[in-house]
Every structure is written in C-alpha cells, then in structure tokens.
Design a protein around this motif. Structure first.
Motif, PDB file in Angstrom:
ATOM      1  N   ARG A 146      -9.614  43.474   1.103  1.00 25.89           N
ATOM      2  CA  ARG A 146      -8.701  44.384   0.960  1.00 25.89           C
ATOM      3  C   ARG A 146      -7.296  43.656   0.491  1.00 25.89           C
ATOM      4  NH1 ARG A 146      -4.999  47.338   3.893  1.00 25.89           N
ATOM      5  NH2 ARG A 146      -5.679  46.367   5.948  1.00 25.89           N
ATOM      6  N   ALA A 147      -6.580  43.770  -0.553  1.00 27.93           N
ATOM      7  CA  ALA A 147      -5.435  43.109  -0.810  1.00 27.93           C
ATOM      8  C   ALA A 147      -4.154  43.787   0.393  1.00 27.93           C
ATOM      9  CB  ALA A 147      -4.983  43.366  -2.303  1.00 27.93           C
ATOM     10  N   ASP A 148      -3.500  42.665   0.746  1.00 25.21           N
ATOM     11  CA  ASP A 148      -2.703  43.116   1.704  1.00 25.21           C
ATOM     12  C   ASP A 148      -1.474  42.000   1.817  1.00 25.21           C
ATOM     13  OD1 ASP A 148      -1.091  44.421   3.748  1.00 25.21           O
ATOM     14  OD2 ASP A 148      -2.925  44.541   5.161  1.00 25.21           O
ATOM     15  N   GLU A 149      -0.305  42.350   2.411  1.00 29.35           N
ATOM     16  CA  GLU A 149       0.601  41.515   2.481  1.00 29.35           C
ATOM     17  C   GLU A 149       0.547  40.563   3.447  1.00 29.35           C
ATOM     18  OE1 GLU A 149       4.127  44.015   2.646  1.00 29.35           O
ATOM     19  OE2 GLU A 149       3.733  44.935   0.933  1.00 29.35           O
ATOM     20  N   ARG A 150       0.546  40.919   4.548  1.00 32.25           N
ATOM     21  CA  ARG A 150       0.376  39.986   5.682  1.00 32.25           C
ATOM     22  C   ARG A 150      -1.132  39.999   6.287  1.00 32.25           C
ATOM     23  NH1 ARG A 150       3.405  38.269  10.431  1.00 32.25           N
ATOM     24  NH2 ARG A 150       2.076  38.226  12.391  1.00 32.25           N
ATOM     25  N   ILE A 151      -1.722  38.735   6.037  1.00 27.72           N
ATOM     26  CA  ILE A 151      -3.218  38.712   6.298  1.00 27.72           C
ATOM     27  C   ILE A 151      -3.371  38.391   7.794  1.00 27.72           C
ATOM     28  CG2 ILE A 151      -5.230  37.470   5.510  1.00 27.72           C
ATOM     29  CD1 ILE A 151      -3.542  39.277   3.602  1.00 27.72           C
ATOM     30  N   ASP A 152      -3.805  39.588   8.442  1.00 28.15           N
ATOM     31  CA  ASP A 152      -4.011  39.324  10.114  1.00 28.15           C
ATOM     32  C   ASP A 152      -5.182  39.969  10.662  1.00 28.15           C
ATOM     33  OD1 ASP A 152      -3.201  41.820   9.804  1.00 28.15           O
ATOM     34  OD2 ASP A 152      -0.853  41.379  10.660  1.00 28.15           O
ATOM     35  N   GLU A 153      -5.980  40.319   9.593  1.00 24.36           N
ATOM     36  CA  GLU A 153      -7.285  41.313   9.981  1.00 24.36           C
ATOM     37  C   GLU A 153      -8.499  40.781   8.907  1.00 24.36           C
ATOM     38  OE1 GLU A 153      -7.649  43.618  11.977  1.00 24.36           O
ATOM     39  OE2 GLU A 153      -5.492  44.197  12.826  1.00 24.36           O
ATOM     40  N   PRO A 154      -9.721  40.714   9.551  1.00 27.24           N
ATOM     41  CA  PRO A 154     -10.784  40.142   8.767  1.00 27.24           C
ATOM     42  C   PRO A 154     -11.060  40.937   7.634  1.00 27.24           C
ATOM     43  CG  PRO A 154     -11.238  40.237  11.160  1.00 27.24           C
ATOM     44  CD  PRO A 154      -9.851  40.903  10.920  1.00 27.24           C
ATOM     45  N   GLY A 155     -11.322  40.410   6.586  1.00 36.85           N
ATOM     46  CA  GLY A 155     -11.256  41.348   5.234  1.00 36.85           C
ATOM     47  C   GLY A 155     -10.145  41.483   4.272  1.00 36.85           C
ATOM     48  N   GLU A 156      -9.216  40.664   4.434  1.00 38.22           N
ATOM     49  CA  GLU A 156      -7.968  40.845   3.841  1.00 38.22           C
ATOM     50  C   GLU A 156      -7.721  39.681   3.093  1.00 38.22           C
ATOM     51  OE1 GLU A 156      -5.335  43.891   6.881  1.00 38.22           O
ATOM     52  OE2 GLU A 156      -4.909  41.626   6.818  1.00 38.22           O
ATOM     53  N   VAL A 157      -7.219  39.729   1.851  1.00 39.30           N
ATOM     54  CA  VAL A 157      -6.338  38.586   1.144  1.00 39.30           C
ATOM     55  C   VAL A 157      -5.300  38.901   0.507  1.00 39.30           C
ATOM     56  CG1 VAL A 157      -7.496  39.803  -1.133  1.00 39.30           C
ATOM     57  CG2 VAL A 157      -7.158  37.481  -1.242  1.00 39.30           C
ATOM     58  N   GLY A 158      -4.420  37.843   0.405  1.00 43.78           N
ATOM     59  CA  GLY A 158      -3.066  37.916   0.020  1.00 43.78           C
ATOM     60  C   GLY A 158      -2.771  37.989  -1.527  1.00 43.78           C
ATOM     61  N   ASP A 159      -1.422  37.826  -1.931  1.00 42.82           N
ATOM     62  CA  ASP A 159      -1.069  37.500  -3.162  1.00 42.82           C
ATOM     63  C   ASP A 159      -1.436  36.052  -3.492  1.00 42.82           C
ATOM     64  OD1 ASP A 159      -0.597  40.319  -3.818  1.00 42.82           O
ATOM     65  OD2 ASP A 159       1.340  40.029  -2.890  1.00 42.82           O
ATOM     66  N   ALA A 160      -1.700  35.663  -4.878  1.00 41.21           N
ATOM     67  CA  ALA A 160      -1.925  34.276  -5.329  1.00 41.21           C
ATOM     68  C   ALA A 160      -0.709  34.007  -5.786  1.00 41.21           C
ATOM     69  CB  ALA A 160      -3.006  34.396  -6.210  1.00 41.21           C
ATOM     70  N   GLY A 161      -0.102  32.865  -5.190  1.00 44.02           N
ATOM     71  CA  GLY A 161       0.978  32.264  -5.423  1.00 44.02           C
ATOM     72  C   GLY A 161       0.385  30.706  -5.356  1.00 44.02           C
ATOM     73  N   ALA A 162       1.443  29.945  -4.995  1.00 42.15           N
ATOM     74  CA  ALA A 162       1.155  28.538  -4.745  1.00 42.15           C
ATOM     75  C   ALA A 162       0.233  28.325  -3.568  1.00 42.15           C
ATOM     76  CB  ALA A 162       2.363  27.743  -4.658  1.00 42.15           C
ATOM     77  N   VAL A 163       0.051  29.280  -2.770  1.00 42.66           N
ATOM     78  CA  VAL A 163      -0.780  29.288  -1.577  1.00 42.66           C
ATOM     79  C   VAL A 163      -1.407  30.769  -1.690  1.00 42.66           C
ATOM     80  CG1 VAL A 163      -0.881  29.647   1.112  1.00 42.66           C
ATOM     81  CG2 VAL A 163       0.651  27.909  -0.277  1.00 42.66           C
ATOM     82  N   LEU A 164      -2.733  30.983  -1.110  1.00 42.97           N
ATOM     83  CA  LEU A 164      -3.616  32.153  -0.847  1.00 42.97           C
ATOM     84  C   LEU A 164      -3.982  32.158   0.439  1.00 42.97           C
ATOM     85  CD1 LEU A 164      -4.761  34.515  -2.327  1.00 42.97           C
ATOM     86  CD2 LEU A 164      -6.805  33.255  -2.633  1.00 42.97           C
ATOM     87  N   ASN A 165      -3.771  33.216   1.232  1.00 49.93           N
ATOM     88  CA  ASN A 165      -4.052  33.590   2.556  1.00 49.93           C
ATOM     89  C   ASN A 165      -5.492  34.419   2.470  1.00 49.93           C
ATOM     90  OD1 ASN A 165      -1.871  31.883   3.511  1.00 49.93           O
ATOM     91  ND2 ASN A 165      -0.626  33.880   3.723  1.00 49.93           N
ATOM     92  N   VAL A 166      -6.237  34.321   3.240  1.00 52.14           N
ATOM     93  CA  VAL A 166      -7.547  34.830   3.049  1.00 52.14           C
ATOM     94  C   VAL A 166      -8.212  35.073   4.798  1.00 52.14           C
ATOM     95  CG1 VAL A 166      -9.956  35.300   2.209  1.00 52.14           C
ATOM     96  CG2 VAL A 166      -8.268  34.196   0.736  1.00 52.14           C
TER      97      VAL A 166
END
Length: 673
Positions: A146-166
């Motif tokens: 699930r796309a989200d802004e603040r990645i703090d729950e399992p199953g979330e992915v952030g926006d793709a910039g220079a860094v990707l949080n998953v």
C-alpha cells in the motif's frame, strides 16, 4: 488424546504451557516436516517465537489466521496476508532440515490455493543492483503493498525519489533503498518510530503481500505439508468446531470457501497425528521451600534418563539458570529466548469501521471470544449503560459482561477491572474511563456506542486501547439508537478511518482543527481567524507574545541572506509534498547550528545524499544563525531601503563556496569591518 491438563487453565502462567509444547515437539524435530496445531492463534504465535530459539537450526514457520472479521469486505491486512504467503511459500521450498509449521485452529478453517500457487519468488534487491525505484514501487504495489507517506507499518511503500522506503510484510524493520547513478548505493534498516537509520544490510527481500486467488478445488492447510507429522493440541478440535460454527452463523454465504469438519478430518487422517502434550504436567518449583535445590534435583533426573530439557523464560531468567545449573545441563540443551522480549513488537494497525449495525457488533464480539480474546464496549454517558446492557444481552447472551462506571466506589471498580484483566469476563462495558491507564493486550475489539457524542480526540484515545499486541485491533462505531449520522459528523469520524497508522494522532488533530477552526483563546468564538494565517505562524506569534508578557528578551530575527543560487528542497528529492512542507517547517523552527546538523543528518538518512540546492539552503540557514549569534545587526544593503533589513553578502572570488558557513561568516565580518 488425554484430557486438557491443569496447566492449560487460564490461571496458570502461559510459559508453563509453552514449555510443555516445546517438550512435545523436541522428540520429533529434524526427523520429518512437522505441523503443530494449537487451539488459539496467539498461542501459536508465542510457540513459534519460542521454538525459533529452542531449535535454532530448524526452519520454524508461523501461519496466522486472517485478521479480518467474517464477512468483512476490508479483507486481511497486508502484513497478515504476507505472513501466510511467506510461511506457505517457505513450507514448499527445499530445506536442508525439515521445517516446522505452527498455526492455530482458526487458520485451518480457511481454504487455500494449492501448493503450486506459492512458487513465485518475492522481489530481491542487493547492493550494486541496477534498478529503477519507480518500477520497483509499482511492482510492490502490484503484489499487495500500500502506498503511503510515512512508512511505519508492514506492507507499506513510499514515493520513489532518490530514496525508496519499504516495510516488507515478512520483516521486523523497514528498509531504505538509496541509489547512485542508477545502482543501489545503500540498503539500510531504519526505526519506524524515529525514521532514523539503524544498520546497513547487503540484500533485502520484499515478501508478497497478497495471497493467490483460491480456486474452486481449494486445498487444506495440510496439503502444504505433504508427509508431515501432525502434533495436535488437546483443545484444538473443540476450538476449530466452535470457530467454524461461528463463521457459518455470521457469514453463511462466504465469498471464500471454508474447510468443513468432514474435509478436515479426511485430510488429517492422511498424516501421522498424535497429541502434542503427553505425560505428566511440567513440574513447578516456585512454591517449593528450596526451589533451586528442587529444580537441580529434577534436572539431574531428566539428564540421567536421557530426556531433553527446555528452559523457557525471559533473557534474564535463562541467563540466571544457565550460570547456576550449567553443570547439570547437556551441551545441546535447547534454550528458548525471552517470550516477553520477543513479543514486545510494535502494535498492529487498528481497523476502524463507521457506522456499523447490530449484526456487525454481534459478529465482532463472538469472533473475539472465539479466538480467546476480550472486548470493550464504551458509551458516552452513564445513563446509556442500561440500554447497551440490554442490547448485549440480546446479541451475545452467552458472553459474560462486567460493567464499570464513575459512580462505583474505587475499590469496586478496581476489583472489576482486575477481574477483567484476568479474563474473568468476556466484555467490559464502561463509560469512557478506558481512555487511559488500562492495558489488556488480549482485548482487541472495541465497540463504541453513541460515537457521535464523543470528540475525535477522545475516540483516538479510545482506539489506542486495542491493537496493543501483534493482532490487528477492530474498533466498530455505532451512532446512538434511533439517530443517524449527519454528513459533518460522518466526515469527522472518517478521519479515524483514514488515519490509522502509527503516530496518527497529530494528523487526526490537525484535520479536526481544519474542520472546526481554532477559535478565540479569550472569547466564545470557536471558528476564529487562525485559518487566515496558518497554525504554525499562529503558534509562533503566540509564543513570542507569551515570552514578552513573561519579561523575556525576544530573540533577534535572523538576517535574510541572498546567495544568488537556488536554495530549496527539490521536489524530485523529497517527492511527497506534505513531507517537503513538513521539512521546511522543521527548518524554520531550528534555533542553533547543532540542531541544524541533526536536521541535515535526518534528511540524508531519510532521502539520501543532499542535492546542491538543499546544501545551499542549509548553508544559508547556518550563515544566518551564525551571523545572529555573532551580534551582527541587520543593515540595509546598497540600494536597499532601511525597512528591507537585509544584508547583501557578495561572494568574493577568493572565498570558498557558501557551504562553508564559518569561512563565509568570516568573510562577511571582514567586509563589514
């Protein structure tokens, strides 16, 4: 199977029961695949955690039951579905040592796709790989993230910039992927609370977060464990029958097929099955006159008889016994890790549903009881208690309800709460006293009656009482009997549905403030002019005014410095607009260079190497702070009005770049002299 032993009673510490289960498994591990069936899902999770420490060389897999209510259209959470997919995929993969699969009765009710449906390998990223973060993000969303802004729950992915949080569904920590020239420059685990980096890793696997579709010829869970021995908990059959009956009653026409008792018994008959716990109860020494001596005697007898011994307890307990009893313990003693420490994971996400009807209330309360949990029912006023008591008696007549309210004496209320925490009753019916101070991890369902009479802040506090374990909590809100929610009230309540992640309290409060307005601190108006100037500026002005009233010397304003270069946070570096605005707000609040250094480190941790415009922005801020601290008064530049109050600092050809704030300040002071 022998009758359920005394230690299975609710009054006995669960570690004793877990120790019995480990002993029952110890004689079979490593010989063939092993399936362990427990009556309760939370017991299965505890046993899996302990078994990983007790048998460190054996793959121990845990297959949880769905965390969705029967008939719930929301479905299972990504983390929950991902755990099942990971367990069944690993069960079918080749292993050097036969694996162990542990699950509760509820997990065996669901029908599963056949084993061949779980052969897809999850995405894998390694250092040095050439990848496109946007493509990886889309790939993860396609497999259930699930796309989200603040990645703090399992199953979330952030926006793709220079860094990707998953946050992988099958991992304990989220992962931060940073690229350089299109290749993976770093892979770092980070803390979901502080968002700061923890450690570097060389590879990261992102488990699949959505299960394959279940075909008409669905398989049982045991179909994924061909040739396995099955160890069955004494209460498993009864718990499975109760859960199956409940699922049929609540959702008679289920979208997904269920495994009937007949089909399950046939599948179980194809495996070698035997009781998990046999023989005498685990001895207890706490009540002995000389407990250490009694324990030493018992361990010596077990060792001499060639039987295995398992110590299950906290890390401190294990160290204590290992030091004192080391001479009596065999070298290959399986030792379980701390159950308490292992279960201190982040609380699961809470699912909020609004509004709901009586059918959903009955389903939620019965399901929570069937999985050996407890429930809260909360009302806004004491006068509402009799009507809700009557409603509960009609909906769930077999469940015991304890009522607590503010008019009770403190001793009586304490006794009721302690009894509920000790699982004496199934449901706690109370006024909103559960907003704080009550911690019952096994209570993961809450029904809020008359939700339209609570404030959003109260509701947010109330939902914090559930979801305090690894299970997903459920909060069901219903309006007062005979009343319907207005659109405005529904919009306010839907904030809790939209903001359910960790740290959502601020987002809920900010949205509620936007909807209601802040009002006048000294008057009766509750929709003041705050919207015209913004919350941050309002707080700044209020802080300055309070300091002046207290007689404090106001801090001098920062000089406004123009470098002639771009000084900003690029939108292709911090992709999310809200996160970018929040970073600007944080920068505006910084009052010293040490805090600015920490802010720069945090930006690099979260978004990767700082681009040139961001470096210029931070260097300009550093220069302004240093100039203010050096006592440089604001002076007009050449051709500027005095009211502009600006310093124009032209860079000399022989000076270092503006990033070197100290040298730039020296040059500025030299020019001023």
């Amino acid at each position: 199977m022998r009758p359920q032993p005394r230690h299975a009673s609710m009054k006995v510490a669960p570690l004793v029961r877990m120790a019995d289960c480990l002993l029952g498994m110890a004689a079979h591990v490593g010989k063939a695949p092993l399936v362990v069936l427990l009556s309760a899902d939370h017991d299965a999770e505890r046993l899996a955690l302990l078994a990983r420490g007790a048998f460190p060389h054996i793959p121990v897999l845990y297959c949880p039951a769905t965390d969705a209510l029967p008939g719930d259209g929301a479905g299972a959470s990504a983390a929950n579905a991902g755990q099942r997919v990971a367990a069944l995929t690993a069960m079918g993969a080749p292993h050097d040592v036969p694996p162990i699969l542990i699950c509760g009765a509820e997990a065996t009710i669901a029908a599963y796709p056949p084993p061949e449906a779980f052969v897809a390998q999850p995405p894998l990223v390694k250092l040095g790989d050439q990848i496109d973060l946007a493509d990886l993000r889309e790939q993860l969303i396609a497999i259930g993230y699930r796309a989200d802004e603040r990645i703090d729950e399992p199953g979330e992915v952030g926006d793709a910039g220079a860094v990707l949080n998953v946050y992988p569904v099958d991992a304990q920590r989220p992962v931060r992927i940073e690229l350089e020239d299109g290749r993976v420059r770093s892979l770092r685990l980070y803390d979901p609370l502080s968002q700061t980096n923890l450690e570097e890793i060389e590879r990261a696997s992102f488990g699949i977060a959505s299960a394959p579709p279940v075909p008409k010829d669905a398989a049982t869970l045991l179909a994924h464990a061909a040739g396995a021995m099955v160890l069955v908990d004494p209460g498993f059959a009864r718990a499975r029958a109760r859960l199956l009956d409940l699922a049929k009653e609540i959702d008679p026409v289920a979208a997904a097929p269920r495994i009937s008792a007949k089909v399950w018994d046939e599948a179980l008959s194809e495996h070698a099955a035997q009781p998990l716990i046999e023989g005498a109860d685990t001895p207890r020494f706490a009540g002995k006159r000389r407990p250490i001596k009694a324990l030493e005697t018992c361990l010596a007898a077990e060792h001499d008889a060639g039987r295995k011994v398992v110590i299950a307890g906290s890390v401190r307990d294990v160290r204590f016994f290992a030091r004192r009893l080391g001479k009596l313990l065999p070298d290959d003693l399986p030792v379980a890790p701390s159950l308490i420490d292992a279960l201190a994971a982040d609380a699961a996400r809470v699912l909020v549903e609004v509004p709901i009807d009586e059918v959903a209330v009955r389903a939620a309360l019965l399901r929570e009881n069937a999985r050996a949990g407890q429930s809260f029912v909360v009302v806004p006023r004491i006068d509402d208690l009799p009507a809700i008591q009557a409603l509960l008696a009609k909906l769930v007549p077999d469940l015991e309800v304890i009522t607590v309210h503010g008019k009770m004496g403190s001793a009586e209320a304490d006794e009721a709460l302690i009894g509920f925490a000790g699982r004496r009753e199934h449901i706690l019916l109370a006024r909103s006293i559960t907003e704080s101070g009550l911690d019952v991890p096994r209570a993961n369902t809450m029904v809020i009656a008359g939700c339209d009479r609570f404030g959003v802040g109260q509701l947010h506090q109330l939902r914090g009482r559930v979801g305090r374990s690894a299970r997903r909590g459920h909060v069901l809100m219903m309006s007062a009997p005979g009343t319907a929610l207005t659109e405005k009230k529904r919009a306010r309540l839907n904030q809790l549905v939209a903001h359910s992640a960790l740290g959502a309290g601020f987002a809920v409060a900010a949205n509620d403030l936007d909807m209601r307005g802040a009002g006048d601190l000294t008057g009766d108006d509750q929709s003041g002019h705050l919207k015209l100037i913004g919350l941050e500026l309002y707080q700044t002005l209020l802080t300055h005014a309070l300091r002046q009233l207290a007689g404090e010397e106001p801090a001098p304003p920062l000089p406004k410095i123009s470098t002639g270069e771009d000084a900003l946070l690029p939108d292709d570096w911090i992709v999310d607009s809200e996160a970018r605005i929040a970073a600007y707000v944080s920068l505006a609040r910084i009052d010293d260079t040490a805090e600015l250094d920490r802010f720069a480190d945090e930006l690099e941790d979260r978004y990767g190497a700082l681009p040139a415009p961001a470096l210029t922005l931070l260097a300009t801020q550093r220069l302004a702070l240093s100039a203010r601290d050096a006592g440089i008064a604001l002076q007009p530049g050449a051709g500027q009005r005095v009211s502009d109050e600006r310093i124009i600092a032209d860079r000399r050809p022989d000076t270092r770049p503006i990033e070197d704030a100290a040298n730039a300040l020296d040059a500025l002071i030299g020019d001023a002299a």
